[in-house]
Structure formats: C-alpha cells, structure tokens
Scaffold this motif. Structure first.
Motif, PDB file in Angstrom:
ATOM      1  N   ILE A  28       1.133  -1.459  -0.023  1.00 12.63           N
ATOM      2  CA  ILE A  28       0.185   0.056  -0.048  1.00 12.63           C
ATOM      3  C   ILE A  28       0.943   1.150   0.384  1.00 12.63           C
ATOM      4  N   GLU A  29       1.659   0.619   0.380  1.00 11.25           N
ATOM      5  CA  GLU A  29       2.939   2.130   1.068  1.00 11.25           C
ATOM      6  C   GLU A  29       3.512   3.042  -0.831  1.00 11.25           C
ATOM      7  N   LYS A  30       3.494   1.636  -1.516  1.00 13.19           N
ATOM      8  CA  LYS A  30       4.586   2.099  -2.745  1.00 13.19           C
ATOM      9  C   LYS A  30       3.525   2.556  -3.407  1.00 13.19           C
ATOM     10  N   SER A  31       2.976   1.708  -3.816  1.00 18.29           N
ATOM     11  CA  SER A  31       1.921   2.347  -4.903  1.00 18.29           C
ATOM     12  C   SER A  31       0.525   2.278  -4.691  1.00 18.29           C
ATOM     13  N   TRP A  32       0.181   3.483  -3.517  1.00 21.19           N
ATOM     14  CA  TRP A  32      -1.447   4.046  -2.902  1.00 21.19           C
ATOM     15  C   TRP A  32      -1.459   4.882  -4.351  1.00 21.19           C
ATOM     16  N   THR A  33       0.068   5.771  -4.344  1.00 21.63           N
ATOM     17  CA  THR A  33      -0.851   7.223  -5.367  1.00 21.63           C
ATOM     18  C   THR A  33      -0.884   6.612  -7.131  1.00 21.63           C
ATOM     19  N   ASP A  34      -0.456   5.372  -7.514  1.00 21.21           N
ATOM     20  CA  ASP A  34      -1.137   4.833  -8.540  1.00 21.21           C
ATOM     21  C   ASP A  34      -3.000   4.626  -8.548  1.00 21.21           C
ATOM     22  N   TYR A  35      -3.684   5.150  -7.253  1.00 22.97           N
ATOM     23  CA  TYR A  35      -5.090   4.368  -7.639  1.00 22.97           C
ATOM     24  C   TYR A  35      -5.078   5.799  -7.333  1.00 22.97           C
ATOM     25  N   LEU A  36      -4.545   7.118  -7.342  1.00 21.91           N
ATOM     26  CA  LEU A  36      -5.421   8.419  -7.281  1.00 21.91           C
ATOM     27  C   LEU A  36      -6.470   8.956  -8.965  1.00 21.91           C
ATOM     28  N   PRO A  37      -7.731   9.574  -9.022  1.00 22.00           N
ATOM     29  CA  PRO A  37      -8.572   9.268 -10.159  1.00 22.00           C
ATOM     30  C   PRO A  37      -7.685  10.270 -10.428  1.00 22.00           C
ATOM     31  N   VAL A  38      -6.642  10.724 -10.790  1.00 20.79           N
ATOM     32  CA  VAL A  38      -5.949  11.699 -11.422  1.00 20.79           C
ATOM     33  C   VAL A  38      -4.964  11.559 -12.016  1.00 20.79           C
ATOM     34  N   SER A  39      -4.880  11.987 -13.590  1.00 24.23           N
ATOM     35  CA  SER A  39      -4.157  11.681 -14.449  1.00 24.23           C
ATOM     36  C   SER A  39      -2.541  11.753 -14.203  1.00 24.23           C
ATOM     37  N   ASN A  40      -1.207  11.322 -14.489  1.00 24.11           N
ATOM     38  CA  ASN A  40       0.041  11.545 -14.070  1.00 24.11           C
ATOM     39  C   ASN A  40       0.522  13.122 -14.408  1.00 24.11           C
ATOM     40  N   SER A  41       0.292  14.196 -13.372  1.00 24.76           N
ATOM     41  CA  SER A  41       0.591  14.903 -13.730  1.00 24.76           C
ATOM     42  C   SER A  41       0.762  16.274 -12.848  1.00 24.76           C
ATOM     43  N   SER A  42       1.282  17.367 -12.597  1.00 23.72           N
ATOM     44  CA  SER A  42       1.423  18.131 -11.518  1.00 23.72           C
ATOM     45  C   SER A  42       0.431  18.092 -10.802  1.00 23.72           C
ATOM     46  N   LEU A  43      -0.716  18.570 -11.646  1.00 25.29           N
ATOM     47  CA  LEU A  43      -1.928  18.496 -10.349  1.00 25.29           C
ATOM     48  C   LEU A  43      -1.515  17.287  -9.229  1.00 25.29           C
ATOM     49  N   LYS A  44      -1.633  15.854  -9.332  1.00 26.17           N
ATOM     50  CA  LYS A  44      -1.251  14.595  -8.425  1.00 26.17           C
ATOM     51  C   LYS A  44       0.119  14.508  -8.022  1.00 26.17           C
ATOM     52  N   ASP A  45       0.830  14.988  -8.805  1.00 28.65           N
ATOM     53  CA  ASP A  45       2.102  15.810  -7.127  1.00 28.65           C
ATOM     54  C   ASP A  45       1.689  16.259  -6.142  1.00 28.65           C
ATOM     55  N   GLU A  46       1.013  17.086  -6.949  1.00 25.77           N
ATOM     56  CA  GLU A  46       0.619  18.407  -5.742  1.00 25.77           C
ATOM     57  C   GLU A  46      -0.409  17.658  -4.518  1.00 25.77           C
ATOM     58  N   LEU A  47      -1.485  16.778  -5.337  1.00 23.46           N
ATOM     59  CA  LEU A  47      -2.216  15.846  -4.537  1.00 23.46           C
ATOM     60  C   LEU A  47      -1.573  15.077  -3.625  1.00 23.46           C
ATOM     61  N   VAL A  48      -0.141  14.138  -4.468  1.00 25.20           N
ATOM     62  CA  VAL A  48       0.307  13.249  -3.148  1.00 25.20           C
ATOM     63  C   VAL A  48       0.362  13.854  -2.317  1.00 25.20           C
ATOM     64  N   PHE A  49       1.385  14.757  -2.480  1.00 30.52           N
ATOM     65  CA  PHE A  49       2.793  16.179  -1.608  1.00 30.52           C
ATOM     66  C   PHE A  49       1.537  16.060  -0.644  1.00 30.52           C
ATOM     67  N   VAL A  50       0.123  17.237  -1.062  1.00 24.94           N
ATOM     68  CA  VAL A  50      -0.339  17.357   0.189  1.00 24.94           C
ATOM     69  C   VAL A  50      -1.227  15.815   1.089  1.00 24.94           C
ATOM     70  N   LEU A  51      -1.695  14.693   0.458  1.00 20.45           N
ATOM     71  CA  LEU A  51      -2.154  13.969   1.428  1.00 20.45           C
ATOM     72  C   LEU A  51      -0.664  13.601   2.471  1.00 20.45           C
ATOM     73  N   ARG A  52       0.503  13.143   1.583  1.00 18.49           N
ATOM     74  CA  ARG A  52       1.961  13.144   2.470  1.00 18.49           C
ATOM     75  C   ARG A  52       1.939  13.537   3.444  1.00 18.49           C
ATOM     76  N   SER A  53       1.457  14.868   3.975  1.00 16.97           N
ATOM     77  CA  SER A  53       1.868  15.682   4.656  1.00 16.97           C
ATOM     78  C   SER A  53       0.577  16.503   5.885  1.00 16.97           C
ATOM     79  N   ILE A  54      -0.545  16.093   4.996  1.00 18.04           N
ATOM     80  CA  ILE A  54      -1.204  15.032   6.361  1.00 18.04           C
ATOM     81  C   ILE A  54      -1.498  14.788   7.221  1.00 18.04           C
ATOM     82  N   ASN A  55      -1.136  13.299   5.953  1.00 16.93           N
ATOM     83  CA  ASN A  55      -1.075  11.731   6.819  1.00 16.93           C
ATOM     84  C   ASN A  55       0.255  12.041   7.982  1.00 16.93           C
ATOM     85  N   ASP A  56       1.823  12.536   7.751  1.00 18.99           N
ATOM     86  CA  ASP A  56       2.611  12.724   8.307  1.00 18.99           C
ATOM     87  C   ASP A  56       2.170  13.845   9.117  1.00 18.99           C
TER      88      ASP A  56
END
Length: 194
Positions: A28-56
């Motif tokens: 799950i830790e390695k591949s959770w970002t693959d399941y985000l319903p956003v195509s690979n883009s800067s938006l997805k990178d931003e979403l991953v950053f925000v979700l990781r920050s909230i999780n931390d």
C-alpha cells in the motif's frame, strides 16, 4: 436491536481489516498513488504532496497524544497513591484513556477523583486531589507536551481550545473531541500550502 447487532458486526470486523491492512502495508505504501483518480501530472504530484503532509501531521499528533496520555496516567497514579486515594491505579488507567481527548479527559479524571475523595469523609483527600491535578496539569502544559509534541503539529493552544469546542458541538461529544484537532491540523496543512 438491528442497529446494535450491526454495531457489533462492525466492531468484529475491525481486527480483520486491521490484520489485512498490516499484512499489505508495504504494498500500500509503495503503490497508493497509482490509485488516485488523477492522470500523471503536476496536479497529481501536488495532491500526493498534500496527502502525505496531512498523513505525517496526523501520525505525529496521534503518537504524541498517546505519549502525553501515558505520562499523565502515570503521574496521576503516582500522585493519587501518594495522597492515599483508593482506586489510584484505576483512576490512572482512566486518565490514560481519557486524556487522549485534550482538556476534556483531564476534567473527567479530576471529577471522578473528587467524587472518590469526597466519599472518604475528610477534607484532606479532596484537597490532595486538587493539588495532584494542579501539579500534573502544570507539568503537562509546561514540560511534557512541549517536549513531546513540540512544533510537530504547529497549532497554537487557543486554536486547540477553539477546535475542541467546535468539534464537540458540530461532530458531537467524544467523537468530535477526538477528531477536532487532527482535522484542524489537516486544515492547517492545506491553508499554509495554498
């Protein structure tokens, strides 16, 4: 009756879910970002950053809160044993569990200890409970919480109090008290990011 059995069934499934989530933790830790319903883009990178920050932020809060609660429970137990209050260990365990909810847990512990102290029939036990409560709360506020939590969460004490009041009012009771600070910390992460 149906809702009661539904609640029991839901509680029975918690260990099953926990077991399988722990079993698949690395995947799950390695591949959770693959399941985000956003195509690979800067938006997805931003979403991953925000979700990781909230999780931390949430992980830091809950770990810190557990350590603070354990310290409070031990200090209450020692203090109540020193003043000779019956059920000191039980009150310490209760304090450990209830202090997970900041402020409200300490008040509930003090109220329960005062009831037991007044049942002793003298003035020394209630006075001792108030002294123990004052000492533990002072140690928590000035030593334990700053050392353990520090600036990990980054919430001002007034923000915590307001979040607890709003959380217990809007979300209802204990659940609101538990979720108020993590939701506020998550909101802080998003606010400062954008």
């Amino acid at each position: 009756v149906a809702s009661f059995f539904g609640l029991l069934a839901g509680l029975a499934l918690v260990p099953v879910y926990a077991f399988y989530f722990l079993l698949e933790k690395k995947g799950i830790e390695k591949s959770w970002t693959d399941y985000l319903p956003v195509s690979n883009s800067s938006l997805k990178d931003e979403l991953v950053f925000v979700l990781r920050s909230i999780n931390d932020c949430l992980i830091a809060f809950f770990r810190s809160q557990v350590l603070v609660a354990i310290c409070d429970g031990v200090l209450y137990t020692i203090g109540f044993l020193i003043i000779g209050l019956p059920y000191s260990v039980l009150l310490g365990v209760m304090a450990t569990v209830l202090t997970m909810i900041p402020f409200l847990g300490a008040m509930a512990t003090c109220a329960a200890a005062l009831v037991i102290a007044f049942a002793q029939g003298d003035w020394r036990h209630p006075a001792g409970v108030l002294v123990v409560f004052a000492v533990v709360q002072t140690l928590e506020g000035f030593v334990i919480q700053p050392k353990i939590m520090g600036d990990r969460i980054g919430l001002h004490p007034l923000t915590v109090i307001i979040a607890l009041m709003v959380g217990t009012t809007l979300l209802g009771g204990i659940l609101g008290g538990l979720l108020a600070i993590p939701l506020t910390a998550a909101g802080r992460v998003i606010m400062f990011r954008y």
